[in-house]
Design a protein around this motif. Structure first.
Motif, short mmCIF file in Angstrom:
data_model
loop_
_atom_site.label_atom_id
_atom_site.label_comp_id
_atom_site.label_asym_id
_atom_site.label_seq_id
_atom_site.Cartn_x
_atom_site.Cartn_y
_atom_site.Cartn_z
N VAL A 189 0.84 -1.20 0.00
CA VAL A 189 0.00 0.00 0.00
C VAL A 189 0.88 1.25 0.00
CG1 VAL A 189 -1.76 1.32 1.23
CG2 VAL A 189 -1.86 -1.19 1.21
N VAL A 190 0.66 2.12 -0.97
CA VAL A 190 1.40 3.38 -1.05
C VAL A 190 0.52 4.48 -0.46
CG1 VAL A 190 2.58 5.03 -2.54
CG2 VAL A 190 2.60 2.59 -3.11
N ALA A 191 0.85 4.93 0.75
CA ALA A 191 0.05 5.96 1.43
C ALA A 191 0.42 7.36 0.95
CB ALA A 191 0.23 5.84 2.94
N MET A 192 1.71 7.57 0.66
CA MET A 192 2.16 8.83 0.07
C MET A 192 2.97 8.50 -1.17
SD MET A 192 3.23 11.57 3.05
CE MET A 192 4.62 10.60 3.65
N ASP A 193 2.58 9.11 -2.28
CA ASP A 193 3.17 8.77 -3.57
C ASP A 193 3.87 9.98 -4.18
OD1 ASP A 193 3.85 7.58 -5.96
OD2 ASP A 193 1.82 7.55 -6.77
N ASN A 194 5.08 10.26 -3.66
CA ASN A 194 5.87 11.37 -4.19
C ASN A 194 5.11 12.70 -4.09
OD1 ASN A 194 8.33 12.28 -5.37
ND2 ASN A 194 7.32 12.44 -7.37
N THR A 195 4.55 12.95 -2.92
CA THR A 195 3.70 14.13 -2.75
C THR A 195 4.49 15.35 -2.29
OG1 THR A 195 1.61 14.90 -1.81
CG2 THR A 195 3.09 13.74 -0.32
N ASP A 196 3.95 16.50 -2.60
CA ASP A 196 4.54 17.79 -2.16
C ASP A 196 3.57 18.49 -1.22
OD1 ASP A 196 6.76 17.37 -3.78
OD2 ASP A 196 5.89 18.46 -5.48
N PHE A 197 4.13 19.45 -0.48
CA PHE A 197 3.33 20.20 0.49
C PHE A 197 3.97 21.57 0.67
CE2 PHE A 197 2.49 21.68 4.81
CZ PHE A 197 1.12 21.49 4.91
N ASP A 198 3.13 22.61 0.75
CA ASP A 198 3.63 23.97 0.96
C ASP A 198 2.70 24.73 1.90
OD1 ASP A 198 5.94 24.57 -1.18
OD2 ASP A 198 4.44 23.27 -2.10
N LEU A 199 3.27 25.30 2.95
CA LEU A 199 2.52 26.09 3.92
C LEU A 199 3.21 27.43 4.10
CD1 LEU A 199 0.29 26.31 6.17
CD2 LEU A 199 2.00 25.36 7.73
N ASN A 200 2.50 28.50 3.81
CA ASN A 200 3.07 29.84 3.95
C ASN A 200 2.89 30.39 5.36
OD1 ASN A 200 3.89 30.02 1.25
ND2 ASN A 200 1.90 30.82 0.59
N PRO A 201 3.71 31.35 5.74
CA PRO A 201 3.55 31.98 7.06
C PRO A 201 2.19 32.67 7.18
CG PRO A 201 5.68 32.55 6.09
CD PRO A 201 4.87 31.91 5.01
N ARG A 202 1.62 32.62 8.37
CA ARG A 202 0.39 33.35 8.68
C ARG A 202 -0.76 33.03 7.72
NH1 ARG A 202 1.58 37.96 12.23
NH2 ARG A 202 -0.52 38.65 11.74
N GLU A 203 -0.89 31.78 7.36
CA GLU A 203 -2.02 31.38 6.52
C GLU A 203 -2.72 30.18 7.12
OE1 GLU A 203 -1.66 29.84 2.58
OE2 GLU A 203 -0.15 28.34 3.11
N VAL A 204 -3.97 30.02 6.73
CA VAL A 204 -4.71 28.80 7.04
C VAL A 204 -4.77 27.98 5.76
CG1 VAL A 204 -6.90 27.78 7.75
CG2 VAL A 204 -6.09 29.87 8.86
N LEU A 205 -4.11 26.84 5.77
CA LEU A 205 -4.09 25.95 4.61
C LEU A 205 -4.98 24.75 4.92
CD1 LEU A 205 -2.84 25.09 1.83
CD2 LEU A 205 -1.17 23.80 3.19
N ALA A 206 -6.05 24.60 4.16
CA ALA A 206 -6.95 23.45 4.34
C ALA A 206 -6.44 22.29 3.50
CB ALA A 206 -8.37 23.81 3.93
N VAL A 207 -6.42 21.10 4.11
CA VAL A 207 -6.07 19.87 3.39
C VAL A 207 -7.33 19.04 3.27
CG1 VAL A 207 -4.67 17.78 3.41
CG2 VAL A 207 -3.70 19.92 4.25
N VAL A 208 -7.76 18.80 2.03
CA VAL A 208 -9.01 18.07 1.80
C VAL A 208 -8.74 16.85 0.92
CG1 VAL A 208 -10.39 20.15 2.03
CG2 VAL A 208 -9.64 19.45 -0.24
N GLY A 209 -9.57 15.83 1.10
CA GLY A 209 -9.45 14.62 0.30
C GLY A 209 -10.39 13.56 0.82
N ASP A 210 -10.72 12.61 -0.04
CA ASP A 210 -11.59 11.51 0.37
C ASP A 210 -10.90 10.64 1.41
OD1 ASP A 210 -13.95 11.94 -0.94
OD2 ASP A 210 -13.41 10.81 -2.73
N ASN A 211 -11.67 9.79 2.10
CA ASN A 211 -11.09 8.81 3.00
C ASN A 211 -10.18 7.88 2.20
OD1 ASN A 211 -12.50 9.75 5.26
ND2 ASN A 211 -14.28 8.48 4.80
N GLY A 212 -9.00 7.63 2.73
CA GLY A 212 -8.03 6.78 2.04
C GLY A 212 -7.16 7.51 1.05
N ALA A 213 -7.29 8.83 0.97
CA ALA A 213 -6.49 9.61 0.02
C ALA A 213 -5.04 9.75 0.46
CB ALA A 213 -7.10 10.99 -0.17
N GLY A 214 -4.77 9.50 1.75
CA GLY A 214 -3.41 9.61 2.25
C GLY A 214 -3.12 10.89 3.01
#
Length: 269
Positions: free
Chosen positions: A18-43
């Motif tokens: 099972v590949v839970a994370m598949d070469n994924t990227d992530f970026d969070l800027n200072p002083r921001e609210v970043l929502a992470v959305v996805g279906d169940n099982g998306a990782g």
């Protein structure tokens, strides 16, 4: 361009086949609210646990303020200023608010009473807890009030206040409005905004799209173990975001949201 406070590049995590994370990227800027959305099982849970130090990736880098960091556990992430509020809140119901706020980081009395006899400075913790709760606008009668006497929204407030008190860079929140009523959810969203106003960056994991569009500055859409889109609620609608997370829509080479069949056709032409 503002340099992100927290990034992930090429993150991979496998559990057997099972590949839970598949070469994924992530970026969070200072002083921001970043929502992470996805279906169940998306990782997305694996991604968040990786950023919080609870999961060690098989490959990829995490950078904090541009510098590569290696988290070997949640304590490492906390020592780097990353606090996480999980869905179960991790509160001690029979203990008072002050005790919960300083859980695992108790203040000891000065001098030999604290260093040798390890006596806690209960008065100082109650004073500081009351100050923090007041600054965040969390309505309580006393820091000595036990958590089990609080409403669901107030309990969430205690958990969030603890994260805000000790987080110096990032606060991660996992479904903070789950199981809350309309009024209590509104208070929690207001609290998230106040944390952002205090200078912290916030990662919000949520299935509640109206809440996401109300509070988020940007939306990270996660699908099949990777980030498929990073959009703004100012430029993309709720229907588009839902389409992206279900796979009905995707972002083409020009950054436009298109139907998957259209994207395939364009790629073949």
């Amino acid at each position: 361009m503002t340099e992100p406070v927290l990034t992930g590049r090429g993150l991979v995590k496998r559990y057997g086949h099972v590949v839970a994370m598949d070469n994924t990227d992530f970026d969070l800027n200072p002083r921001e609210v970043l929502a992470v959305v996805g279906d169940n099982g998306a990782g997305k849970s694996t991604l968040i646990k990786t950023l919080a130090g609870a999961v060690i990736p098989d490959a990829g880098d995490i950078r904090l303020d541009g510098k590569v960091v290696r988290f070997h556990g949640p304590l490492d992430a906390r020592q780097h200023g990353i606090e996480t509020v999980y869905q179960d809140l991790a509160l001690a119901p029979s203990q008072d608010i002050a005790t919960n706020l300083f859980l695992g980081r108790e203040k000891r009395r000065p001098g030999v009473l604290g260093s040798i006899f390890r006596m806690l400075d209960a008065k100082s913790m109650r004073t500081e807890a009351s100050k923090i709760m007041a600054e965040l606008g969390i309505g309580i009668t006393s820091a000595q009030q036990t958590v089990e006497t609080l409403s669901g929204g107030q309990r969430q407030g205690v958990a969030v206040a603890r994260a805000a008190a000790f987080g110096t860079r990032v606060v991660i929140m996992d479904e903070p409005t789950a199981a809350l009523g309309v009024a209590e959810s509104a208070k929690v969203l207001e609290l998230i905004g106040k944390i952002r106003d205090r200078g912290l960056a916030v990662v919000l994991i949520s299935h509640n799209m109206p809440h996401v569009f109300e509070i988020a500055d940007r939306i990270h859409v996660h699908r099949l173990g990777r980030r498929v889109a990073l959009v703004s609620p100012k430029t993309h609608g709720m229907t588009q975001v839902v389409g992206l997370l279900t796979g009905a829509l995707e972002i083409d080479a020009d950054g436009n949201v298109v139907e998957v069949s259209e994207a395939v056709t364009t790629g073949l032409s």
